[in-house]
Design an enzyme around this catalytic site. Structure first.
Site, PDB file in Angstrom:
ATOM      1  N   ASP A  12      25.231  21.147  34.806  1.00  0.00           N
ATOM      2  CA  ASP A  12      25.340  21.230  36.270  1.00  0.00           C
ATOM      3  C   ASP A  12      26.805  21.493  36.584  1.00  0.00           C
ATOM      4  O   ASP A  12      27.677  21.369  35.716  1.00  0.00           O
ATOM      5  CB  ASP A  12      24.881  19.894  36.897  1.00  0.00           C
ATOM      6  CG  ASP A  12      25.018  19.881  38.419  1.00  0.00           C
ATOM      7  OD1 ASP A  12      24.553  20.838  39.059  1.00  0.00           O
ATOM      8  OD2 ASP A  12      25.601  18.934  38.971  1.00  0.00           O
ATOM      9  N   SER A  13      27.093  21.821  37.842  1.00  0.00           N
ATOM     10  CA  SER A  13      28.489  21.984  38.250  1.00  0.00           C
ATOM     11  C   SER A  13      29.241  20.658  38.188  1.00  0.00           C
ATOM     12  O   SER A  13      30.467  20.646  38.191  1.00  0.00           O
ATOM     13  CB  SER A  13      28.534  22.509  39.686  1.00  0.00           C
ATOM     14  OG  SER A  13      27.901  21.571  40.545  1.00  0.00           O
ATOM     15  N   CYS A  75      20.719  22.418  37.957  1.00  0.00           N
ATOM     16  CA  CYS A  75      21.540  22.803  39.092  1.00  0.00           C
ATOM     17  C   CYS A  75      20.782  23.913  39.807  1.00  0.00           C
ATOM     18  O   CYS A  75      20.506  24.961  39.202  1.00  0.00           O
ATOM     19  CB  CYS A  75      22.876  23.321  38.556  1.00  0.00           C
ATOM     20  SG  CYS A  75      23.982  23.966  39.821  1.00  0.00           S
ATOM     21  N   GLU A 154      30.429  13.765  44.317  1.00  0.00           N
ATOM     22  CA  GLU A 154      31.341  13.811  43.162  1.00  0.00           C
ATOM     23  C   GLU A 154      32.373  12.681  43.249  1.00  0.00           C
ATOM     24  O   GLU A 154      32.829  12.166  42.236  1.00  0.00           O
ATOM     25  CB  GLU A 154      32.067  15.161  43.100  1.00  0.00           C
ATOM     26  CG  GLU A 154      31.209  16.318  42.620  1.00  0.00           C
ATOM     27  CD  GLU A 154      30.814  16.224  41.145  1.00  0.00           C
ATOM     28  OE1 GLU A 154      31.653  15.802  40.329  1.00  0.00           O
ATOM     29  OE2 GLU A 154      29.669  16.572  40.818  1.00  0.00           O
ATOM     30  N   CYS A 186      19.183  20.571  45.940  1.00  0.00           N
ATOM     31  CA  CYS A 186      20.443  20.482  45.191  1.00  0.00           C
ATOM     32  C   CYS A 186      20.361  19.193  44.396  1.00  0.00           C
ATOM     33  O   CYS A 186      19.989  18.141  44.949  1.00  0.00           O
ATOM     34  CB  CYS A 186      21.625  20.436  46.161  1.00  0.00           C
ATOM     35  SG  CYS A 186      23.192  19.995  45.372  1.00  0.00           S
ATOM     36  N   HIS A 188      22.480  17.200  43.315  1.00  0.00           N
ATOM     37  CA  HIS A 188      23.348  16.087  43.727  1.00  0.00           C
ATOM     38  C   HIS A 188      22.664  15.173  44.759  1.00  0.00           C
ATOM     39  O   HIS A 188      22.953  13.983  44.829  1.00  0.00           O
ATOM     40  CB  HIS A 188      24.641  16.617  44.370  1.00  0.00           C
ATOM     41  CG  HIS A 188      25.682  17.076  43.395  1.00  0.00           C
ATOM     42  ND1 HIS A 188      25.589  18.261  42.717  1.00  0.00           N
ATOM     43  CD2 HIS A 188      26.855  16.505  43.001  1.00  0.00           C
ATOM     44  CE1 HIS A 188      26.664  18.417  41.943  1.00  0.00           C
ATOM     45  NE2 HIS A 188      27.444  17.357  42.101  1.00  0.00           N
TER      46      HIS A 188
HETATM   47  N1  DGL Z   1      24.018  20.321  41.835  1.00  0.00           N
HETATM   48  C1  DGL Z   1      24.077  21.595  42.382  1.00  0.00           C
HETATM   49  C2  DGL Z   1      22.796  22.206  42.803  1.00  0.00           C
HETATM   50  O1  DGL Z   1      21.764  21.736  42.414  1.00  0.00           O
HETATM   51  C3  DGL Z   1      25.362  22.265  42.582  1.00  0.00           C
HETATM   52  C4  DGL Z   1      26.082  21.996  43.828  1.00  0.00           C
HETATM   53  C5  DGL Z   1      27.389  22.722  43.866  1.00  0.00           C
HETATM   54  O2  DGL Z   1      28.118  22.690  42.876  1.00  0.00           O
HETATM   55  O3  DGL Z   1      27.678  23.324  44.899  1.00  0.00           O
HETATM   56  O4  DGL Z   1      22.763  23.156  43.540  1.00  0.00           O
END
Ligand code: DGL
Length: 277
Positions: A12-13, A75, A154, A186, A188
């Protein structure tokens, strides 16, 4: 440090993919996992498709060098921008990606009004457009990018005033439109489900696709005879391209698990050069 053998690779990011990791852990506790959080580049949401593809390719090579037997693109943004690209570049590798859970939402909504929270890159991608077209043609969809929310998560700010304001601004107008379902597009965002539920109340269903993704990983491993046969608890190693101390702080807030955190460095946009013990 020895890395676990034949792990599931997840990336993931940043820490968002841990919402998928925890489901995989609870379903298959004996599997080893190597996780890559690209915290040096987070957020991916506002970046170009090309850059996200380069990062995703670099991370895939890194996970394969560490013998990942399957790669979970945990992600939505990287899945939207790069899943097709990765499958073409690595035809022999099994990938599991994310897509916004618009299909189950469209099946369950009574009001025919659904809210979707995801990043700008996810909304712009062809994957999202195709899911909406295929499954939600009779549903009215309200979208919001929750600008700044990924950074709040984060930073481990799951319940701060600023986090609450971002979610209020996204969700209150949707409630006025009578949505009865919210899709978390997302990875997150499941970490702020308690806050989301406080805002939308119990009549609105919140859909997190992570459990379904974990089941899909299990199905694929079983179909290919790749499940770990040991009964011992699997190990989890977390690689970060960001700061190790900050990663340790936030990971301990998000999941209930002892995770070893290791640092990696990008050489350029698509090559990771080192991992420091
Ligand atoms: N966790 C992410 C997603 O599912 C990435 C969010 C990001 O880095 O902007 O989209």
């Amino acid at each position: 440090m020895n890395l676990p053998s034949n792990p599931i690779g997840i990336f993931d990011s940043g820490v968002g993919g841990l919402s998928v990791l925890r489901e995989i852990r609870s379903l298959m506790p004996n599997e080893h996992i190597i996780y890559f959080g690209d915290q040096g580049h987070v957020p991916y949401g506002p970046r170009s498709m090309e850059q996200i593809q380069n990062f995703s390719e670099g991370i895939t090579n890194f996970l394969l060098q560490h013998n990942a037997k399957i790669i979970v693109v945990a992600c939505n943004t990287a899945s939207a921008a790069a899943l097709k690209y990765l499958r073409e570049k690595f035809p022999d590798v099994q990938f599991v990606g994310m897509e916004p859970a618009v299909k189950p939402a469209a099946e369950k909504t009574q009001t025919k009004k659904v809210g979707v929270l995801a990043t700008p890159a996810t909304f712009q991608g062809a994957l999202y457009a195709s899911v909406v077209e295929r499954f939600a043609s009779d549903v009215e969809i309200f979208q919001n990018t929750c600008s700044g929310l990924v950074n709040q998560i984060e930073a481990g700010e799951l319940d701060s005033e600023k986090t609450k304001k971002i979610l209020d601004d996204a969700l209150l107008p949707m409630l006025e439109k009578n949505i009865d379902t919210v899709v978390l597009g997302c990875t997150h965002y499941p970490f702020v489900i308690p806050l989301i539920e406080k805002i939308v109340g119990e009549k609105v269903r919140v859909i997190d696709p992570a459990p379904a993704v974990a089941k899909q990983v299990e199905r694929l491993l079983e179909a290919r005879g790749l499940r770990n046969s040991s009964n011992e608890n699997g190990e989890v190693v977390f690689f970060t391209s960001g700061d190790v101390k900050s990663a340790e702080n936030v990971v301990s807030k998000l999941i209930n698990e002892k995770v070893e955190i290791k640092s990696v460095i990008w050489k350029n946009d698509f090559e990771i050069v080192s991992s420091i013990d």
